[in-house]
Design a protein around this motif. Structure first.
Motif, mmCIF file in Angstrom:
data_model
loop_
_atom_site.group_PDB
_atom_site.id
_atom_site.type_symbol
_atom_site.label_atom_id
_atom_site.label_comp_id
_atom_site.label_asym_id
_atom_site.label_seq_id
_atom_site.Cartn_x
_atom_site.Cartn_y
_atom_site.Cartn_z
ATOM 1 N N ASP A 1 -3.564 -2.655 -6.868
ATOM 2 C CA ASP A 1 -3.375 -2.029 -8.180
ATOM 3 C C ASP A 1 -2.147 -2.642 -8.858
ATOM 4 O O ASP A 1 -1.115 -2.831 -8.218
ATOM 5 N N ASP B 1 0.030 -1.445 -10.647
ATOM 6 C CA ASP B 1 1.211 -0.568 -10.646
ATOM 7 C C ASP B 1 1.769 -0.335 -9.240
ATOM 8 O O ASP B 1 2.642 0.511 -9.057
ATOM 9 N N LEU B 2 1.234 -1.064 -8.259
ATOM 10 C CA LEU B 2 1.679 -0.863 -6.881
ATOM 11 C C LEU B 2 2.257 -2.143 -6.298
ATOM 12 O O LEU B 2 1.947 -3.239 -6.769
ATOM 13 N N TRP C 1 6.415 6.569 2.775
ATOM 14 C CA TRP C 1 4.969 6.435 2.662
ATOM 15 C C TRP C 1 4.392 6.133 4.042
ATOM 16 O O TRP C 1 4.995 5.362 4.820
ATOM 17 N N ASN C 2 3.239 6.722 4.339
ATOM 18 C CA ASN C 2 2.581 6.432 5.614
ATOM 19 C C ASN C 2 2.160 4.970 5.646
ATOM 20 O O ASN C 2 1.690 4.427 4.637
ATOM 21 N N ASP D 1 -4.441 3.541 3.161
ATOM 22 C CA ASP D 1 -4.522 3.299 1.720
ATOM 23 C C ASP D 1 -4.074 1.877 1.356
ATOM 24 O O ASP D 1 -3.376 1.663 0.363
ATOM 25 N N THR E 1 1.409 0.609 0.785
ATOM 26 C CA THR E 1 1.413 0.449 -0.669
ATOM 27 C C THR E 1 2.376 1.483 -1.244
ATOM 28 O O THR E 1 2.338 2.659 -0.880
ATOM 29 N N ILE E 2 3.235 1.011 -2.135
ATOM 30 C CA ILE E 2 4.248 1.878 -2.733
ATOM 31 C C ILE E 2 4.251 1.639 -4.240
ATOM 32 O O ILE E 2 3.762 0.604 -4.705
ATOM 33 N N PRO E 3 4.775 2.571 -5.031
ATOM 34 C CA PRO E 3 4.824 2.336 -6.476
ATOM 35 C C PRO E 3 5.635 1.094 -6.799
ATOM 36 O O PRO E 3 6.593 0.759 -6.087
#
Lengths: 199, 245
Positions: B90, B92-93, B129-130, B134, B164-166
């Motif tokens: 994504d 945004d990620l 975040w795990n 995802d 995955t992080i913002p």
């Protein structure tokens, strides 16, 4: 022939001590929680569309609808949600604040009755999604509610509750005031999987 | 006159003599009651605290539960770049990937929670975040590398931790967090220093000793090119669209 009573300083002090102690007991009882309030969560209260933030979650309830049946064929689910009551469909968007979290047993309270989110469509609803910091999940929470509750006056002051932890004891809780009166009952409301929204 | 002066002293002594046992009982029972009624909640609260981090600086190893963990390489792929698009990340990620060398000891850490934590100017609190869930749809297979703490009967192994992080969430710092239930509230926090991978088909800096050390092993594993890029082994130059693992 009147009998004279001798009042000593000691007696006065003892009486005053008892009176003060009793008064303090009443005050302490009055200002401290008791019964269920001892373990009650701390509510963050808001209305539809308000973004509320608690200890583990942040987000909002964006809309509330009523439904008699569902259409989940888009995600390969034939279940249509047969019920003798009515479905309250809550559309919401939540993210975790600091570390991964979940929506622990969302509640819908109408008057004295509290309904938990249905588990009949467990894989598609928002309360089964893992919440992540900075990445919100937008989806549906479904409540199966008695028609009599929706017809009651209390339906105008219903509350959607999102707990910060499973037991929700002495923890934060997001409480959204919603008005369920006068909403049309829709059929074949489309159900899809929650979607990610990067904040 | 002398009798009048000594009377109050005698009165004080008599009060203490009359009341000393109740006073002593209250002095013991009151704190005892408070301790007894609150100790259970106190210990539960203490056990629930993540208050014993074993912080490991970049490049160093640490022992946790008898097992050695060391970060050998880290990379970050930003959404919206060529590399991100190739992974279908994504826009945004960001995707952050760390590679660890794990050497089990006598008592293996055979299961654990893996997370990535990070800070940014907007979020100085250490968000988590795990890991290894995802992930982007085209995140490559990890080959022989493990994605959780494993019981390898004492054999060293390579552990991949990805999350995955913002976008921009790891601007000021990032860490791999390893926690095993039986070892809590102790947990391991390994500092990361990710290099940016802007395109999977572009060679990235592979001059670090960690990358050099990882490169030979990765070649041996024949991991796919994306994993190679993410692990700063750009010299393999395989197309990320042809995963092998």
């Amino acid at each position: 022939m009147s009998r004279r009573i001798r009042v000593t300083r000691r007696a006065i002090l003892s009486t005053l001590t008892v009176v003060v102690a009793l008064a303090a007991t009443v005050v302490v009882y009055g200002i401290t929680p008791h019964g269920d309030d001892i373990n009650a969560p701390f509510n963050e209260r808001g209305a539809l569309g308000d973004v509320l933030t608690g200890r583990t979650l942040t987000g909002s309830v964006t809309s509330v609808r009523l439904a008699s049946s569902f259409d989940a064929t888009e995600v390969g689910e034939e279940w249509t949600g047969p019920t003798t009551g009515t479905w309250v469909v809550v559309e919401a968007e939540f993210a975790a604040t600091v570390e991964p979290s979940s929506l622990y047993r969302p509640t819908l309270t109408i008057g004295d009755a509290t309904y938990y989110a249905t588990e009949r469509l467990s894989l598609l609803t928002l309360d089964n999604s893992l919440m992540r910091p900075g990445i919100a999940s937008r989806g549906l929470i479904l409540f199966e509610v008695a028609d009599s509750a929706l017809a009651s006056e209390a339906a105008g002051r219903a509350e959607v509750g999102i707990n910060a932890s499973y037991e929700s004891i002495l923890d934060s809780r997001l409480a959204f005031d919603v008005d369920l009166r006068g909403l049309p009952v829709e059929s074949d409301v489309v159900v899809s999987r929650p979607v990610d929204v990067v904040l | 006159m002398s009798g009048v002066e000594t009377e109050p002293v005698a009165s004080d002594r008599s009060w203490w003599r009359r009341n000393r046992w109740p006073v002593l009982a209250v002095a013991v029972l009151l704190p005892g009651t408070v301790i007894l009624t609150t100790s259970s909640e106190w210990f539960d609260y203490q056990n629930g605290l993540y208050s014993h981090a074993i912080v490991v600086a970049e490049g160093e190893s640490a022992e946790y539960g008898g097992t050695d963990f060391q970060v050998t390489d880290t990379a970050i792929v930003r959404g919206g770049t060529d590399g991100g698009e190739e992974l279908e990340l994504d826009p945004d990620l960001d995707l952050i990937v760390a590679v660890l060398d794990v050497t089990p000891g006598d008592e293996p850490v055979d299961s654990c929670d893996l997370q990535v934590s990070a800070t940014s100017p907007e979020h100085p609190e250490r968000r988590r975040w795990n890991a290894n869930v995802d992930l982007p749809r085209k995140f490559p297979p990890t080959g022989d590398s493990q994605t959780t703490c494993s019981d390898t009967e004492g054999e060293p192994y390579r552990l991949v931790v990805a999350a995955t992080i913002p976008s921009g969430a790891a601007e000021t710092g990032s860490w791999v967090v390893i926690e095993k239930l039986g070892l809590s509230p102790d947990y391991l926090e390994l500092e990361l220093s990710p290099s940016e991978v802007s395109s999977a088909s572009t060679s990235v800096d592979s001059s670090s000793s960690a990358a050099s050390a990882a490169r030979g092993d990765l070649r041996r594993q024949k991991s796919n090119a994306t994993a190679s890029r993410l692990m700063r082994t750009g010299s393999t130059r395989r197309s990320m669209r042809k995963p092998i693992g």
